[in-house]
Design an enzyme around this catalytic site. Structure first.
Site, PDB file in Angstrom:
ATOM      1  N   GLY A 155       0.804  -1.215   0.000  1.00 23.33           N
ATOM      2  CA  GLY A 155       0.000   0.000   0.000  1.00 23.33           C
ATOM      3  C   GLY A 155       0.839   1.267   0.000  1.00 23.33           C
ATOM      4  O   GLY A 155       0.511   2.245  -0.691  1.00 23.33           O
ATOM      5  N   THR A 156       1.917   1.265   0.755  1.00 20.15           N
ATOM      6  CA  THR A 156       2.751   2.470   0.856  1.00 20.15           C
ATOM      7  C   THR A 156       3.312   2.850  -0.511  1.00 20.15           C
ATOM      8  O   THR A 156       3.238   4.012  -0.930  1.00 20.15           O
ATOM      9  CB  THR A 156       3.891   2.233   1.869  1.00 20.15           C
ATOM     10  OG1 THR A 156       3.302   1.941   3.140  1.00 20.15           O
ATOM     11  CG2 THR A 156       4.811   3.438   1.979  1.00 20.15           C
ATOM     12  N   ASN A 167      -8.234   3.498   8.296  1.00 20.29           N
ATOM     13  CA  ASN A 167      -7.604   2.396   9.025  1.00 20.29           C
ATOM     14  C   ASN A 167      -7.839   2.466  10.531  1.00 20.29           C
ATOM     15  O   ASN A 167      -7.846   1.451  11.211  1.00 20.29           O
ATOM     16  CB  ASN A 167      -6.103   2.359   8.738  1.00 20.29           C
ATOM     17  CG  ASN A 167      -5.450   3.713   8.765  1.00 20.29           C
ATOM     18  OD1 ASN A 167      -5.862   4.619   8.038  1.00 20.29           O
ATOM     19  ND2 ASN A 167      -4.458   3.878   9.610  1.00 20.29           N
ATOM     20  N   GLN A 185      -7.737  -0.614   3.308  1.00 20.30           N
ATOM     21  CA  GLN A 185      -8.575  -1.171   4.378  1.00 20.30           C
ATOM     22  C   GLN A 185      -9.924  -1.670   3.866  1.00 20.30           C
ATOM     23  O   GLN A 185     -10.676  -2.276   4.625  1.00 20.30           O
ATOM     24  CB  GLN A 185      -8.808  -0.124   5.478  1.00 20.30           C
ATOM     25  CG  GLN A 185      -7.556   0.238   6.256  1.00 20.30           C
ATOM     26  CD  GLN A 185      -7.070  -0.892   7.170  1.00 20.30           C
ATOM     27  OE1 GLN A 185      -7.829  -1.764   7.577  1.00 20.30           O
ATOM     28  NE2 GLN A 185      -5.787  -0.866   7.488  1.00 20.30           N
ATOM     29  N   SER A 187      -3.284  -3.579  -0.754  1.00 23.60           N
ATOM     30  CA  SER A 187      -2.179  -4.225  -0.045  1.00 23.60           C
ATOM     31  C   SER A 187      -2.615  -5.619   0.396  1.00 23.60           C
ATOM     32  O   SER A 187      -3.620  -5.772   1.103  1.00 23.60           O
ATOM     33  CB  SER A 187      -1.797  -3.385   1.171  1.00 23.60           C
ATOM     34  OG  SER A 187      -0.805  -4.054   1.916  1.00 23.60           O
ATOM     35  N   ALA A 188      -1.831  -6.643   0.001  1.00 21.88           N
ATOM     36  CA  ALA A 188      -2.246  -8.037   0.205  1.00 21.88           C
ATOM     37  C   ALA A 188      -2.402  -8.422   1.675  1.00 21.88           C
ATOM     38  O   ALA A 188      -3.306  -9.173   2.033  1.00 21.88           O
ATOM     39  CB  ALA A 188      -1.230  -8.963  -0.466  1.00 21.88           C
ATOM     40  N   THR A 211      12.441  -7.328 -10.804  1.00 23.01           N
ATOM     41  CA  THR A 211      11.982  -8.703 -10.999  1.00 23.01           C
ATOM     42  C   THR A 211      10.686  -8.940 -10.237  1.00 23.01           C
ATOM     43  O   THR A 211      10.580  -8.579  -9.060  1.00 23.01           O
ATOM     44  CB  THR A 211      13.080  -9.686 -10.522  1.00 23.01           C
ATOM     45  OG1 THR A 211      14.253  -9.406 -11.277  1.00 23.01           O
ATOM     46  CG2 THR A 211      12.663 -11.133 -10.714  1.00 23.01           C
ATOM     47  N   CYS A 229       0.335   1.591  12.792  1.00 19.96           N
ATOM     48  CA  CYS A 229       1.588   2.101  12.252  1.00 19.96           C
ATOM     49  C   CYS A 229       2.148   3.169  13.180  1.00 19.96           C
ATOM     50  O   CYS A 229       3.298   3.561  13.068  1.00 19.96           O
ATOM     51  CB  CYS A 229       1.366   2.703  10.866  1.00 19.96           C
ATOM     52  SG  CYS A 229       0.472   1.612   9.774  1.00 19.96           S
TER      53      CYS A 229
END
Ligand code: PLP
Length: 378
Positions: free
Chosen positions: A69-70, A145, A173, A193-194, A231, A316
């Site tokens: 996400g960042t 969040n 979120q 974001s996973a 990669t 965070c």
């Protein structure tokens, strides 16, 4: 242990782990190499892109894999090619957005930080008041969040477009928790974001609507249509796709379970002097609770001793004890704001966890001397 900090991160879904395994072990080929050994990795990457696109009603060519996400937020905010300059965002965004906007300000791009109402919503009329026809980008998160508050993204997006601006939303979120459809929202860019929906950490994506004038985030190889060199993290992308598909398929039942857990927790707190922050019907299972006269940090540690993981404000930010920028922007009274914890249940919780966490909090707030409560709780 009861893990109630799913907004900070989630456990890897077994389906995601199983899907990833081949690409960490036998099928380790570089997806960009032309030989046949890499064919399976390349096909898996293409399938992951297609699966993620389907989950959000996008085209596969509009999904760019990132490290999370960042990175997605930084890319969307810092890499637009346009003569326009003004940025608009909200005061309650994640630091990945706020600090990206601050970085752009240092480069000479003016930024406006939109106020929110008492429940954390950016009212469309607020955006109307601040926006002008010189705006480059409006970035407002899909869901917060710290509180789970869901923003009126489609309406805000329409206003941005009416003024010729692009629209980005941080949906970190929201994805996997509420339906997200990029076409009906109308957004130009969307961050995911996973690890917030049962995927691996360090994997994410940026949706970029075809035709959006985005410049490369990283220069180097030709990966990700030449816009994000490096990669490819095949296992990460595959795990993210498996987790997102699973979360989306289970969404109605999971949401129902989480809403029930919210009610069970609140029932245990009946009569206590606290506020639940945020708009009603936010992200299921995300509860920001502010107890009058308490200290969030102390509540967190007392719960930790009872085997329960929660966070204060934003995870965070958990090293800091000061009132979060989100609660401040929402105008949560100081005597409550300092006593804030975020409880975030997820798909992996047992249904009885709501009641158990509620009972644990009740026990703590009922014993002021041992808990950091500064005054008798009403
Ligand atoms: N945006 C929001 C709303 C978040 O909650 C988070 C994580 O806490 C991020 C961005 C950052 O995502 P990541 O951890 O994948 O970099």
């Amino acid at each position: 242990m009861i893990y109630a900090d799913n907004a900070a991160t989630t456990a890897l879904a077994p389906e995601a782990f199983e899907a990833m395994k081949p690409y960490l072990l036998a099928e380790y080929g570089n997806a960009s190499q032309p030989y046949s050994f890499s064919r399976s990795a390349r096909a898996a990457l293409a399938k992951a892109r297609q699966d993620i696109a389907e989950c959000i009603n996008a085209e596969p060519s509009e999904i760019y894999f990132t490290s999370g996400g960042t990175e997605s937020d930084n890319w969307a905010i810092k890499c637009l090619a346009s003569d326009r300059r003004a940025l608009l965002t909200s005061m309650t965004e994640h630091k990945a957005v706020l600090r990206s906007c601050a970085a752009m300000e240092r480069r000479g791009y003016p930024a406006a930080y939109l106020p929110v109402d008492r429940s954390g919503i950016v009212l469309p009329e607020t955006l109307e008041r601040f926006i002008s026809d010189t705006a480059l980008l409006v970035s407002v998160m899909t869901a917060n969040n710290e509180t789970g508050t869901i923003q009126p993204v489609a309406e805000l997006c329409r206003i941005a477009h009416a003024h010729g601006a692009l629209f980005h939303t941080d949906a970190v979120q929201a994805l996997g928790h509420i339906p997200v459809d990029v076409k009906s929202l109308g957004v130009d860019m969307l961050s995911g974001s996973a690890h917030k929906f049962g995927g691996p950490k360090g994997a994410g994506f940026l949706y970029v609507r075809n035709g959006t004038p985005l410049t490369p985030y990283a220069d180097g190889g030709a990966q990700e249509h030449g816009l994000r060199a490096g990669t490819e993290n095949v296992a990460g992308a595959v795990g993210m796709a498996a987790a997102l598909k699973k979360s989306c398929a289970a969404m109605p039942e999971t949401a129902e379970k989480l809403r029930r857990m919210e009610r069970d927790l609140l029932a245990e707190l009946h009569g206590a002097d606290f506020i639940r922050n945020g708009a009603p019907d936010g992200i299921p299972g995300n509860m920001s609770l502010s107890f009058r006269g308490a200290e969030g940090e102390m509540l967190l540690h007392r719960l930790d001793l009872m085997g329960i993981c929660v966070s204060t404000g934003s995870a965070c930010d958990s090293a800091r004890t000061q009132i979060s920028h989100v609660l401040e922007a929402m105008g949560v009274p100081e005597e409550y704001a300092a006593g804030t914890i975020r409880v975030s249940f997820g798909a992996g919780n047992s249904p009885e966890d709501g009641k158990l966490v509620g009972q644990a909090i009740r026990k703590i707030i009922g014993s002021p001397l041992k808990t950091g409560l500064k005054r008798e709780n009403g």
